[in-house]
Motif scaffolding. Structure first.
Motif, mmCIF file in Angstrom:
data_model
loop_
_atom_site.group_PDB
_atom_site.id
_atom_site.type_symbol
_atom_site.label_atom_id
_atom_site.label_comp_id
_atom_site.label_asym_id
_atom_site.label_seq_id
_atom_site.Cartn_x
_atom_site.Cartn_y
_atom_site.Cartn_z
ATOM 1 N N ALA A 9 0.831 -1.213 0.000
ATOM 2 C CA ALA A 9 0.000 0.000 0.000
ATOM 3 C C ALA A 9 0.862 1.258 0.000
ATOM 4 O O ALA A 9 0.598 2.210 -0.754
ATOM 5 C CB ALA A 9 -0.926 -0.012 1.215
ATOM 6 N N LEU A 10 1.909 1.276 0.827
ATOM 7 C CA LEU A 10 2.780 2.440 0.910
ATOM 8 C C LEU A 10 3.518 2.669 -0.407
ATOM 9 O O LEU A 10 3.612 3.812 -0.898
ATOM 10 C CB LEU A 10 3.780 2.249 2.053
ATOM 11 C CG LEU A 10 4.786 3.388 2.269
ATOM 12 C CD1 LEU A 10 4.066 4.701 2.551
ATOM 13 C CD2 LEU A 10 5.731 3.051 3.418
ATOM 14 N N LEU A 11 4.027 1.607 -1.000
ATOM 15 C CA LEU A 11 4.754 1.745 -2.263
ATOM 16 C C LEU A 11 3.816 2.128 -3.411
ATOM 17 O O LEU A 11 4.220 2.820 -4.346
ATOM 18 C CB LEU A 11 5.487 0.445 -2.592
ATOM 19 C CG LEU A 11 6.662 0.103 -1.673
ATOM 20 C CD1 LEU A 11 7.300 -1.221 -2.070
ATOM 21 C CD2 LEU A 11 7.711 1.223 -1.696
ATOM 22 N N THR A 12 2.565 1.714 -3.320
ATOM 23 C CA THR A 12 1.583 2.096 -4.334
ATOM 24 C C THR A 12 1.320 3.593 -4.293
ATOM 25 O O THR A 12 1.309 4.278 -5.329
ATOM 26 C CB THR A 12 0.264 1.324 -4.116
ATOM 27 O OG1 THR A 12 0.517 -0.082 -4.237
ATOM 28 C CG2 THR A 12 -0.771 1.736 -5.142
ATOM 29 N N VAL A 13 1.126 4.123 -3.078
ATOM 30 C CA VAL A 13 0.927 5.574 -2.925
ATOM 31 C C VAL A 13 2.178 6.322 -3.392
ATOM 32 O O VAL A 13 2.093 7.359 -4.073
ATOM 33 C CB VAL A 13 0.602 5.920 -1.454
ATOM 34 C CG1 VAL A 13 0.565 7.432 -1.258
ATOM 35 C CG2 VAL A 13 -0.722 5.292 -1.042
#
Length: 251
Positions: A9-13
């Motif tokens: 999720a963090l890398l997607t954002v």
């Protein structure tokens, strides 16, 4: 290596933000994303996945601005990138001191950003982009910073902001595409990271779309200021990387 859902999720954002930066500036987003990925993933995983994400980011950017691609620059790159990448396979093992390449690229960027008006811009003939991308393909596995290296040659007075971003993205798409066969040959299993790759790929498509809208809204003057600022930040990062990698043995 198992990648947890919070990390995905963090890398997607991060991918949304990074691709948005690249769409506006034409560069820098890839370096930002790569830096963030180093906190969560092994280098052996980062490089192949980052290559695919950057391939999608650059190709989406170039497709969104397709009519602005300067074909007299892009077409020669179709010759330079493959030849440079092929040549790198044969000569990389004989190169020991890579720091000189970082210093040369930083010097090139500083010239572009700070040169007095009476000095010439880096306005090379269109055919010579074949030579430029040959060098980029050759050095890409060594320096991992072909975006900042290519940047000064796209900040030309005869290209507007959208032509700069579109043409640079199109040429770099070729370079990123050529990385995939290499990683497959080396045995990297993309299927083990399909969810992370898929999420980040979708993220850069969204980020690019948003960034292109911002690019079209800003003025030419603002764009060139932002572009030069991104180049300068990249040059400082490259210099730092070169200095810390030197084996100075002073004591």
């Amino acid at each position: 290596m198992v990648v947890s859902l919070p990390v995905i999720a963090l890398l997607t954002v991060s991918a949304v933000l990074a691709s948005g930066i690249s769409a506006v500036v034409g560069m820098a987003g890839g370096i930002v994303l790569l830096s963030i990925m180093t906190f969560f993933l092994d280098l052996s995983v980062i490089v192949p996945i980052h290559g695919i994400v950057q391939l999608v980011s650059n190709s989406t950017r170039s497709l969104s601005l397709f009519k602005d691609i300067h074909m007299k620059i892009f077409l020669p790159s179709l010759i330079g990138w493959p030849l440079g990448t092929l040549a790198s396979v044969y000569i990389l093992q004989s190169i020991e001191n890579r720091e000189i390449f970082y210093f040369l690229i930083a010097a090139l960027i500083f010239y572009t950003v700070f040169k007095p008006k009476r000095l010439p811009a880096l306005k090379i003939p269109f055919w010579s982009y074949a030579l430029l991308t040959f060098v980029a393909g050759l050095l890409n596995p060594i320096i991992g910073a072909t975006g900042p290296m290519l940047g000064p040659f796209f900040l030309r007075p005869d290209l507007n902001k959208q032509q700069v971003v579109a043409t640079k993205a199109a040429t770099q798409t070729v370079g990123h595409f050529l990385k995939i066969p290499a990683f497959l040959f080396l045995g990297f299993d993309y299927l083990n990271y399909w969810l992370l790759t898929l999420c980040m790929v979708l993220a850069v498509v969204i980020g690019t779309r948003l960034g292109v809208k911002v690019l079209k809204a800003i003025s030419e003057k603002s764009f060139r200021i932002i572009f030069k600022s991104a180049l300068l930040i990249a040059a400082v990062r490259i210099l730092y990387k070169a200095i810390v990698s030197l084996d100075l043995n002073i004591f």
